[in-house]
Scaffold this active site. Structure first.
Site, short mmCIF file in Angstrom:
data_model
loop_
_atom_site.label_atom_id
_atom_site.label_comp_id
_atom_site.label_asym_id
_atom_site.label_seq_id
_atom_site.Cartn_x
_atom_site.Cartn_y
_atom_site.Cartn_z
N ARG A 51 -12.87 5.07 10.89
CA ARG A 51 -12.75 3.72 10.37
C ARG A 51 -12.23 2.94 11.27
NH1 ARG A 51 -9.03 6.47 5.99
NH2 ARG A 51 -9.13 8.06 7.60
N ARG A 96 -12.39 12.76 15.34
CA ARG A 96 -12.58 11.77 14.49
C ARG A 96 -13.19 10.35 15.12
NH1 ARG A 96 -9.47 11.71 9.35
NH2 ARG A 96 -10.13 13.88 8.57
N ARG A 151 -20.56 2.94 6.00
CA ARG A 151 -19.83 3.67 4.92
C ARG A 151 -20.19 2.76 3.78
NH1 ARG A 151 -13.55 4.97 3.83
NH2 ARG A 151 -13.81 2.41 3.27
N TYR A 198 -5.86 23.15 0.21
CA TYR A 198 -6.53 22.09 -0.62
C TYR A 198 -7.02 22.70 -1.78
CZ TYR A 198 -6.07 18.90 3.43
OH TYR A 198 -5.56 18.03 4.45
#
Ligand code: CP3
Length: 343
Positions: free
Chosen positions: A28, A24, A37, A151
């Site tokens: 963020r 990652r 984004r 998922y």
């Protein structure tokens, strides 16, 4: 001999300083990621905007001297390409339409059709392979079938993967057919990433730890082996990193059993244990606790250097045990890299 240190470590070479990248690493915790984004609109629009996805992939490399870039995308694009609905709820995570029946399976698109949706991802890879510095390795990725299935069956992230375990127990034919469909799609998806320029691929099995006993062999090891065998037949020179997260004792022998060139380990095992039990089979990647990137200080430096020293007698790629979190301090990444290189 390639100058790309990641490829050298993956080929089994023990380097004086391990190459470094971070799960990652585009994310963020970086203000420039949040700005891009915003410009894209939302997370999925960012994934499918090749120019902006390439831009966020490159952002961490402008700040930090990492040895690899990882394609910016998500493991849940495969379900979407197979026809599932997918959206992200801010602050909560992914939501998908669920598949628990034969009729649901029948409604999925055939594997050959996934590229219609995924073409922009391959374009991101092509842009990156043109723009990356020569010494930086480009990593492509996909989710492992079990993790992706959890998922698709639950329609969201779950603590214990209960709905997937329930379908496996109650309707094995549908569960197995779904696993097969994801496996076949993943082989085509990773092949297309490699054709577009990915030099390494990583298979993320984030929920492998919830498979116990024979289930781990059948649903974590076997599908990973099937994907790796197919990729190696097509692209013998492309190394594969497998991440059966929270594998624990099952990390032992995982590389041999699946054909993976490297096993990525989470932070629930110690680097000393990994050196003794996993690294003898080949390259390992890991395993600093992500929370150090929030808390920093001496503990960050000490723990980073302990890992580097524990794994210095074999092939090692330095990384976190899981992704860096949004509350991490970007300056701690610099401190971590300095600590690795001065260990
Ligand atoms: O590592 C990288 O920088 C490459 C890009 C990447 C993302 N997701 C971007 C992302 C990779 C390799 C992934 C893998 C992924 N995605 C996994 C396996 C690894 C792991 O973390 O266990 C899983 C389980 C997913 C599914 C997923 N995507 C979840 C559960 C979430 C929500 C949780 C969260 O962290 O927000 C995502 C969203 C996601 N994927 C983000 C990013 C940067 C955050 C999205 C945002 O900008 O809001």
């Amino acid at each position: 001999m390639t100058e790309k240190t990641i490829l050298r470590a993956l080929a089994g070479e023990t380097l004086d300083t391990p190459p470094i990248w971070m799960m990652r690493q585009a994310g963020r915790y970086l203000p420039e990621y949040r700005a891009t984004r915003e410009k894209a609109g939302d997370f999925l629009s960012l994934c499918y905007n090749s120019e902006l996805a390439a831009e966020v992939t490159l952002q961490p490399l402008r700040r930090y001297d990492f040895d690899a870039a990882i394609l910016f995308a998500d493991i849940l694009l495969i379900p979407q390409a197979l026809g599932a609905d997918l959206w992200f709820v801010t602050g909560e995570g992914p939501r998908l339409s669920t598949i628990t029946t034969q009729a649901g399976l029948d409604a999925l698109k055939p594997v050959e059709d996934i590229h219609e949706t995924l073409n922009p991802i391959y374009e991101t890879v092509r842009i990156l392979s043109r723009e990356l510095p020569r010494e930086t390795t480009l990593i492509g990725f996909a989710g492992a079938p079990w993790t992706v299935a959890t998922y698709m069956i639950a329609g969201q992230g779950t603590k214990d993967q209960g709905p997937a375990h329930a379908l496996k127990a109650e309707n094995r034919p549908v569960f197995d057919a779904l696993m097969q469909r994801i496996t076949a799609a993943t082989i085509e998806y990773l092949s297309a990433q490699i054709e577009a320029g990915a030099e390494v691929v990583k298979i993320f099995d984030s929920w492998a730890g919830s498979l116990s006993g024979a289930d781990f062999d059948t649903y974590a090891m076997q599908p990973t082996k099937e994907i790796i065998t197919a990729l190696k037949a097509r692209y013998p020179g492309i190394p594969v990193i497998a991440f059966p997260r929270e594998g624990g004792d099952k990390y032992i022998g995982f590389a041999k059993a699946t054909g993976a060139d490297c096993v990525a380990v989470d932070d629930s095992v110690s680097a000393e244990w990994v050196a003794a039990h996993v690294q003898p089979d080949g390259c390992v990647q890991g395993n600093l606790k992500s929370s150090h990137m929030v808390t920093g200080g001496h503990a960050l430096v000490d723990e980073t250097q302990r890992i580097v020293r524990a794994l210095k007698n074999g092939p090692h790629i330095f990384n976190l045990g899981h992704g860096i979190t949004p509350d991490a301090d970007p300056d701690n990444v610099t401190r971590m890299i300095e600590a690795v290189r001065s260990a």
